[in-house]
Design a protein around this motif. Structure first.
Motif, PDB file in Angstrom:
ATOM      1  N   ARG A 229       0.833  -1.210   0.000  1.00  0.00           N
ATOM      2  CA  ARG A 229       0.000   0.000   0.000  1.00  0.00           C
ATOM      3  C   ARG A 229       0.866   1.256   0.000  1.00  0.00           C
ATOM      4  NH1 ARG A 229      -2.692  -3.103   3.952  1.00  0.00           N
ATOM      5  NH2 ARG A 229      -1.736  -1.827   5.599  1.00  0.00           N
ATOM      6  N   LEU A 230       2.002   1.194   0.710  1.00  0.00           N
ATOM      7  CA  LEU A 230       2.879   2.358   0.821  1.00  0.00           C
ATOM      8  C   LEU A 230       3.483   2.746  -0.526  1.00  0.00           C
ATOM      9  CD1 LEU A 230       4.192   4.310   2.927  1.00  0.00           C
ATOM     10  CD2 LEU A 230       6.089   2.681   3.054  1.00  0.00           C
ATOM     11  N   TYR A 231       3.866   1.732  -1.326  1.00  0.00           N
ATOM     12  CA  TYR A 231       4.536   1.997  -2.603  1.00  0.00           C
ATOM     13  C   TYR A 231       3.597   1.873  -3.805  1.00  0.00           C
ATOM     14  CZ  TYR A 231       8.856   1.499   0.108  1.00  0.00           C
ATOM     15  OH  TYR A 231       9.862   1.654   1.025  1.00  0.00           O
ATOM     16  N   LYS A 232       2.300   1.818  -3.553  1.00  0.00           N
ATOM     17  CA  LYS A 232       1.349   1.592  -4.645  1.00  0.00           C
ATOM     18  C   LYS A 232       1.458   2.655  -5.735  1.00  0.00           C
ATOM     19  CE  LYS A 232      -2.904   2.497  -3.790  1.00  0.00           C
ATOM     20  NZ  LYS A 232      -4.294   2.465  -3.259  1.00  0.00           N
ATOM     21  N   ASP A 233       1.635   3.903  -5.336  1.00  0.00           N
ATOM     22  CA  ASP A 233       1.697   4.992  -6.315  1.00  0.00           C
ATOM     23  C   ASP A 233       3.112   5.270  -6.805  1.00  0.00           C
ATOM     24  OD1 ASP A 233      -1.041   5.319  -5.983  1.00  0.00           O
ATOM     25  OD2 ASP A 233      -0.757   6.711  -4.295  1.00  0.00           O
ATOM     26  N   LYS A 234       4.111   4.693  -6.131  1.00  0.00           N
ATOM     27  CA  LYS A 234       5.498   4.986  -6.490  1.00  0.00           C
ATOM     28  C   LYS A 234       6.110   3.921  -7.392  1.00  0.00           C
ATOM     29  CE  LYS A 234       6.182   7.398  -2.088  1.00  0.00           C
ATOM     30  NZ  LYS A 234       6.950   7.441  -0.821  1.00  0.00           N
ATOM     31  N   VAL A 235       5.691   2.670  -7.229  1.00  0.00           N
ATOM     32  CA  VAL A 235       6.227   1.571  -8.038  1.00  0.00           C
ATOM     33  C   VAL A 235       5.122   1.087  -8.969  1.00  0.00           C
ATOM     34  CG1 VAL A 235       7.286  -0.712  -8.011  1.00  0.00           C
ATOM     35  CG2 VAL A 235       7.773   0.911  -6.164  1.00  0.00           C
ATOM     36  N   PRO A 236       5.277   1.259 -10.271  1.00  0.00           N
ATOM     37  CA  PRO A 236       4.192   0.940 -11.218  1.00  0.00           C
ATOM     38  C   PRO A 236       4.068  -0.559 -11.495  1.00  0.00           C
ATOM     39  CG  PRO A 236       6.100   1.768 -12.401  1.00  0.00           C
ATOM     40  CD  PRO A 236       6.455   1.850 -10.946  1.00  0.00           C
ATOM     41  N   LEU A 237       3.647  -1.308 -10.488  1.00  0.00           N
ATOM     42  CA  LEU A 237       3.433  -2.747 -10.652  1.00  0.00           C
ATOM     43  C   LEU A 237       2.054  -3.090 -10.112  1.00  0.00           C
ATOM     44  CD1 LEU A 237       6.881  -4.210  -9.500  1.00  0.00           C
ATOM     45  CD2 LEU A 237       6.006  -4.151 -11.830  1.00  0.00           C
ATOM     46  N   HIS A 238       1.235  -3.762 -10.927  1.00  0.00           N
ATOM     47  CA  HIS A 238      -0.113  -4.101 -10.485  1.00  0.00           C
ATOM     48  C   HIS A 238      -0.108  -5.248  -9.471  1.00  0.00           C
ATOM     49  CE1 HIS A 238       0.643  -7.066 -13.658  1.00  0.00           C
ATOM     50  NE2 HIS A 238      -0.284  -7.809 -13.076  1.00  0.00           N
ATOM     51  N   ASN A 239       0.958  -6.076  -9.490  1.00  0.00           N
ATOM     52  CA  ASN A 239       1.032  -7.215  -8.568  1.00  0.00           C
ATOM     53  C   ASN A 239       2.163  -7.024  -7.565  1.00  0.00           C
ATOM     54  OD1 ASN A 239       3.075  -7.428 -10.445  1.00  0.00           O
ATOM     55  ND2 ASN A 239       3.003  -9.677 -10.532  1.00  0.00           N
ATOM     56  N   LEU A 240       2.292  -5.824  -7.037  1.00  0.00           N
ATOM     57  CA  LEU A 240       3.420  -5.505  -6.152  1.00  0.00           C
ATOM     58  C   LEU A 240       3.432  -6.400  -4.912  1.00  0.00           C
ATOM     59  CD1 LEU A 240       5.838  -3.741  -5.500  1.00  0.00           C
ATOM     60  CD2 LEU A 240       4.276  -2.063  -4.481  1.00  0.00           C
ATOM     61  N   ALA A 241       2.265  -6.671  -4.332  1.00  0.00           N
ATOM     62  CA  ALA A 241       2.217  -7.499  -3.118  1.00  0.00           C
ATOM     63  C   ALA A 241       2.738  -8.909  -3.378  1.00  0.00           C
ATOM     64  CB  ALA A 241       0.788  -7.564  -2.583  1.00  0.00           C
ATOM     65  N   GLU A 242       2.583  -9.415  -4.589  1.00  0.00           N
ATOM     66  CA  GLU A 242       3.014 -10.780  -4.903  1.00  0.00           C
ATOM     67  C   GLU A 242       4.514 -10.878  -5.128  1.00  0.00           C
ATOM     68  OE1 GLU A 242       0.773 -12.112  -8.229  1.00  0.00           O
ATOM     69  OE2 GLU A 242      -1.180 -11.692  -7.308  1.00  0.00           O
ATOM     70  N   VAL A 243       5.140  -9.782  -5.570  1.00  0.00           N
ATOM     71  CA  VAL A 243       6.567  -9.839  -5.910  1.00  0.00           C
ATOM     72  C   VAL A 243       7.437  -9.119  -4.886  1.00  0.00           C
ATOM     73  CG1 VAL A 243       6.061 -10.011  -8.363  1.00  0.00           C
ATOM     74  CG2 VAL A 243       6.435  -7.751  -7.341  1.00  0.00           C
ATOM     75  N   LEU A 244       6.813  -8.635  -3.805  1.00  0.00           N
ATOM     76  CA  LEU A 244       7.582  -7.858  -2.837  1.00  0.00           C
ATOM     77  C   LEU A 244       8.463  -8.745  -1.961  1.00  0.00           C
ATOM     78  CD1 LEU A 244       7.932  -4.912  -2.271  1.00  0.00           C
ATOM     79  CD2 LEU A 244       6.078  -5.002  -0.610  1.00  0.00           C
ATOM     80  N   TRP A 245       8.214 -10.049  -1.949  1.00  0.00           N
ATOM     81  CA  TRP A 245       9.069 -10.969  -1.193  1.00  0.00           C
ATOM     82  C   TRP A 245       9.554 -12.074  -2.128  1.00  0.00           C
ATOM     83  CZ3 TRP A 245      11.260 -10.747   3.496  1.00  0.00           C
ATOM     84  CH2 TRP A 245      11.883 -11.912   3.972  1.00  0.00           C
ATOM     85  N   GLY A 246      10.804 -12.424  -1.981  1.00  0.00           N
ATOM     86  CA  GLY A 246      11.372 -13.482  -2.806  1.00  0.00           C
ATOM     87  C   GLY A 246      12.427 -12.931  -3.748  1.00  0.00           C
ATOM     88  N   GLU A 247      12.879 -13.782  -4.650  1.00  0.00           N
ATOM     89  CA  GLU A 247      13.923 -13.396  -5.600  1.00  0.00           C
ATOM     90  C   GLU A 247      13.295 -12.652  -6.777  1.00  0.00           C
ATOM     91  OE1 GLU A 247      17.366 -13.834  -5.260  1.00  0.00           O
ATOM     92  OE2 GLU A 247      16.620 -14.118  -3.228  1.00  0.00           O
ATOM     93  N   HIS A 248      12.925 -11.410  -6.534  1.00  0.00           N
ATOM     94  CA  HIS A 248      12.320 -10.565  -7.561  1.00  0.00           C
ATOM     95  C   HIS A 248      13.117  -9.259  -7.639  1.00  0.00           C
ATOM     96  CE1 HIS A 248       8.950 -13.321  -7.761  1.00  0.00           C
ATOM     97  NE2 HIS A 248       8.764 -13.197  -6.458  1.00  0.00           N
ATOM     98  N   TYR A 249      13.521  -8.913  -8.864  1.00  0.00           N
ATOM     99  CA  TYR A 249      14.350  -7.722  -9.082  1.00  0.00           C
ATOM    100  C   TYR A 249      13.628  -6.790 -10.056  1.00  0.00           C
ATOM    101  CZ  TYR A 249      17.902 -10.715  -7.008  1.00  0.00           C
ATOM    102  OH  TYR A 249      18.595 -11.552  -6.168  1.00  0.00           O
ATOM    103  N   PHE A 250      13.575  -5.506  -9.707  1.00  0.00           N
ATOM    104  CA  PHE A 250      12.821  -4.526 -10.487  1.00  0.00           C
ATOM    105  C   PHE A 250      13.723  -3.867 -11.533  1.00  0.00           C
ATOM    106  CE2 PHE A 250      11.114  -0.129 -10.935  1.00  0.00           C
ATOM    107  CZ  PHE A 250       9.924  -0.479 -11.563  1.00  0.00           C
ATOM    108  N   ASP A 251      13.203  -3.798 -12.760  1.00  0.00           N
ATOM    109  CA  ASP A 251      13.907  -3.115 -13.853  1.00  0.00           C
ATOM    110  C   ASP A 251      13.207  -1.779 -14.098  1.00  0.00           C
ATOM    111  OD1 ASP A 251      15.184  -2.224 -16.080  1.00  0.00           O
ATOM    112  OD2 ASP A 251      14.949  -4.072 -17.248  1.00  0.00           O
ATOM    113  N   PRO A 252      13.815  -0.647 -13.697  1.00  0.00           N
ATOM    114  CA  PRO A 252      13.132   0.654 -13.843  1.00  0.00           C
ATOM    115  C   PRO A 252      12.913   1.069 -15.293  1.00  0.00           C
ATOM    116  CG  PRO A 252      15.402   0.937 -13.087  1.00  0.00           C
ATOM    117  CD  PRO A 252      15.133  -0.521 -13.068  1.00  0.00           C
TER     118      PRO A 252
END
Length: 887
Positions: A229-252
């Protein structure tokens, strides 16, 4: 939220879907009671400033003194979630392994469990046991990783190292659940209810919302949903809650997530977005570069007013604690997760009731079954309550129900309403200890932590106290308003009674008071066992040294109220024989009345593969029929016993003691008339089996039970014209079994604990020295990566375990602690009757052995305690005359 009374609870508990009954379970000192304090403080019952220090749910003086929980206690809380008011019954359970029976009672009444793990200690042996037991009971679970502040302040972990540590703990918990689920499938123990299958998918996953990260010391807790919820408007990912834990790396650049880092040194999203902000706060307040300016900058970013946390009277840690508890408050986060992720009473009863009530599908009337499955709260629904234990009210403030002199009212039942409504002065049927009686409910109470509050009625799905039924309840009971309700099955206790003490009053005139106190102790404590030996001694069986101390204190201060003297801890041994199975049989014949009755039998040790089956104490208990079938199947495959098992097993025992130690077989192929022998055996089977059972309970060495022995009856004859009675046959068979054992080398069998020693620093040498003096067999030493913590696991004979805790504390200056759990039975190799016979033995030991071996020492100790020992005393030094003198 403010404190609320019984009337408010009644209004809020009108919908069972909005009730949550959950227990706090964890290893000792992992933070259960501290977390409970914060949850209680959220309802205004306790000041938030005192949370974690008062230990409100530890109502006993010895709990406050030792700073450990000994009794499971409950409190009703209110919490609003998703626009609905929920009633939460919190049960705080002990973490010490000696009080694991309290964990079992808590789980039986609850719908879910909050499993707490210290991220520094990691997953301990007790944590593993709790996870398995929770899965077995069918409870829903959520995981709380506590003491994250220690990773920053004490362990000096970076955010990435902490992420790897916490991910490892979650994976270990999932592996334990998956392994146990597969084990239950293989053993076909999962047929009683439909459980979630953790082997198909991971059970604990922060992305599912059932894992929380917290620091009870600093008063904060957080889950993945908070940061999503905190990063909902800052990180443009619709499934942020699903990828926020684990081996997931963001490509800006592409605004996507990949499972591999896009560049060297890139951190996972969990580290960047979740842990780094927390680490920055700790560094700003407690780090080497801490500054007030940086603290204010971070506070502004979090949109928290400086006046709320920057109190000049607070030190840096106090300011940080205030800031974190405002940003990520602990109690709302945990209670939201409980409401969202744990089951309601309706969900759990539909899943678990068929396994909790034997014959539920076949023997329960349709109307009653429907009310139970739907957790029906209507006034006309049948009232069904399960009482898991009796509790003493003297330490519960606000209301003392009775005194020990009037002991029927001094205790109340701790139970749960499964259907209908429980009211005061309601006529009910009480099922307890195999007896059904009609009685009237005296009063009904709600638990308020360290107090009680009387109420007029309690609805289905709620936990309550029941007064007035103490005379009819022994340990546990099923209460119903209809006679057709079958009783709930007994509790599954995680540990057996392994420390036994003989107790007697200092003043013999107080014997009746002691016996009354023992009866009360037996009724109130689910774990304790009370028995009387043939010598007249009163013996209490407890789960460990700490449990024994608490039972003695309760006996002296509350139940008996007389001065009691306790013996040294008694350890149960068993007796067996050892010999080569291929050796020539050694039969023994016992006869009565000049051959009017005779029986020939031989004793043999059971094969090694059968001994492996029956050595584990956890499986070989409660007269386990499945274990007997496995043992018989394995025995039939052995060529030495295949012929003896053609007609099955005549008997197994000792049945009164509840374990498989010996079997009675029959093989009359060598006789002239096998059919006549079989007919005689069937005619006199009751007396012969009774004699066999008596021999199983009291062996020839020191009147201890037998272990790993088979008796084969090869011939039997009874003169039909004689006056032989069953009372004559029983002792004859008993002595025949004992004498047949004496024809073989005999050995003692001792109980062995699984001992786990937790320690820190450079203390291994002192711990190993202490364990080696106690004949311990080291299994493994496991260091805790990134710290100086480690644990040592070993097999420790029970007779050597007493005083280990105190010795380790002294030797390591308080840096070590040990946990003991009954594991298995082990044969002592040394011969207690060893006498030198060969030339080599004479050269080594002399004509008489100067030092007794360990088996002989233990046998002498057992005999002295039982009054069986006789020693030779020189009467005349010149003529060397001896007499036998009692111990």
């Amino acid at each position: 939220m403010s404190a609320f009374n019984a009337d408010a609870v009644q209004k809020l508990s009108g919908k069972p879907e909005n009730i949550r009954n959950f227990c706090m379970v964890a290893h000792v000192d992992h933070g259960k009671t501290t977390l409970s304090d914060y949850l209680v403080a959220s309802n205004g019952i306790l000041s938030p400033q005192l949370a974690g220090e008062v230990r409100l749910l530890d109502s006993r003086p010895d709990e406050q003194e030792r700073c450990i929980t000994m009794k499971a206690s409950s409190i009703a809380l209110h919490h609003a979630y998703a626009g609905k008011s929920h009633v939460l019954n919190l049960v705080d359970s002990p973490g010490h392994i000696d009080f694991s029976c309290e964990v079992s009672t808590a789980m039986r009444l609850c719908d879910g469990a909050v499993v707490i793990v210290d991220v520094v200690d990691g997953v301990t042996q007790q944590t593993s046991s709790i996870l398995r037991h929770t899965y077995q009971e069918g409870l829903s679970m959520c995981l709380v990783l506590n003491k994250i502040d220690l990773l920053v302040t004490t362990q000096q972990y970076t955010a990435e190292e902490a992420y790897l540590r916490m991910r490892s703990i979650i994976e270990i918990c999932n592996a334990i659940l998956a392994s146990y689920a597969n084990q239950m499938k293989i053993q076909e123990l999962d047929q009683d209810m439909k459980r979630e299958d953790p082997s198909d998918d991971v059970w604990f996953d922060p992305s599912k919302g059932n894992v929380l990260f917290c620091s009870c010391y600093d008063g904060w807790a957080v889950g993945v949903d908070f940061f999503a919820r905190l990063y909902k408007d800052k990180v443009p990912l619709h499934n942020l809650a699903e990828v926020l834990w684990g081996e997931h790396y963001f490509d800006p650049k592409t605004k996507t997530v990949s499972p591999k880092p896009n560049k060297k040194g890139q951190l996972p999203l969990a580290v960047q977005l979740m842990l780094e902000p927390i680490w920055q706060l700790y560094d700003a307040f407690l780090g080497e570069n801490a500054s007030e300016e940086r603290q204010k900058q971070l506070s502004e970013k979090l949109k928290i007013a400086e006046s709320k946390w920057n109190n000049p009277r607070r030190d840096a840690r106090g300011k940080l604690k205030a800031l974190l508890s405002i940003w990520m408050p602990l109690a709302p986060c945990v209670l939201d997760t409980v409401c969202a992720r744990l089951d309601s009473p309706v969900t759990l009863q539909r899943r678990c009731l068929p396994s909790l009530v034997p014959g539920f599908e076949a023997n329960t009337p349709a109307e009653l079954k429907k009310a139970l499955m739907n957790c029906d709260q209507s006034p006309e629904a049948p009232c069904i309550v399960y009482i898991c234990k009796l509790i003493d009210t003297q330490y519960l403030v606000g209301r003392v129900v009775g005194s020990v002199e009037n002991h029927d009212g001094a205790f109340i039942g701790f139970g749960r309403v499964y259907s209908g409504r429980l009211r005061a002065r309601q006529p009910v049927y009480v099922h307890s200890d195999g007896v059904v009686v009609e009685a009237t409910v005296g009063s009904v109470y709600l638990f308020r932590g360290a107090g009680l509050e009387e109420t007029s009625e309690v609805s289905a799905g709620f936990l309550c106290g029941v007064g007035g039924l103490t005379p009819y309840i022994t340990k546990y009971a099923t209460i119903s308003s209809v006679p057709s309700m079958p009783p709930f099955k007994p509790l599954v206790l995680q540990s057996t009674s392994i420390v036994r003490l003989s107790v007697f009053p200092r003043d013999p005139r107080n014997l009746q008071e002691l016996e009354r106190g023992l009866r009360l102790l037996y009724k109130v404590d689910p774990q304790v066992e009370v028995s009387m030996l043939p010598t007249g001694e009163h013996v209490i069986g407890t789960a460990g040294e700490v449990h024994a101390e608490r039972c003695l204190r309760d006996l002296i201060d509350t139940f008996a109220q007389v001065e009691v003297v306790a013996s040294e801890p008694l350890v149960s041994f068993r007796e067996t024989i050892v010999s080569n199975l291929g050796a020539k049989p050694k039969p023994h014949t016992a006869s009565l009345m000049d051959g009017a009755f005779y029986i020939t039998l031989q004793a043999r040790p059971l094969p090694t593969d059968v001994l492996e089956l029956i050595k584990e104490d956890g499986k070989n208990s409660g007269n386990n029929p499945q274990l007997l079938r496995q043992a018989v199947t394995t025995l039939a495959q052995h060529k030495r016993f295949s012929a003896d098992l053609k007609n099955g097993v005549v008997a197994s025992g000792p049945s009164r003691l509840g374990f498989l130690g010996a079997v009675l077989l029959a093989n009359f192929d060598s006789t002239e008339d096998p059919a006549a022998c079989w007919a005689t055996l069937q005619d006199w089977k009751e007396s012969i089996v009774a004699g066999f059972q008596a021999a199983c309970e009291s062996g020839p060495m020191a009147q201890e039970p037998l272990h790993g022995v088979a008796f084969i009856v090869t011939s039997i004859f009874v003169d039909a014209n004689s006056d032989i009675s069953s009372g004559m046959v029983l002792p004859s068979v008993r002595e025949a079994c004992r004498t047949a054992m004496k024809l073989h080398p005999r050995r003692l069998v001792e109980p062995v604990y699984e001992c786990t020693v937790y320690s820190s620093g450079f203390t291994q040498g002192k711990i190993y020295a202490s364990l080696s003096r106690r004949r311990a067999d080291i299994v493994e030493e496991v260091p805790n990566e990134g710290s100086d913590l480690f644990y040592i696991r070993c097999w420790l004979p029970a007779v050597e375990a007493f005083g280990l805790q105190d010795e380790l504390r002294v030797q390591t200056q308080g840096a070590s602690t040990a946990q003991l759990k009954m594991s298995h039975w082990e044969i002592i190799d040394a011969d207690p009757y060893f006498v030198p016979t060969t030339k080599e033995e004479f050269e080594e030991h002399g004509a008489e052995v100067a030092t007794k071996n360990i088996a002989e020492q233990l046998l002498e100790r057992i005999k002295r305690r039982k009054g069986l020992y006789r020693e030779r005393v020189v009467e005349n030094a010149e003529k060397q005359k001896f007499s036998l003198k009692g111990a």
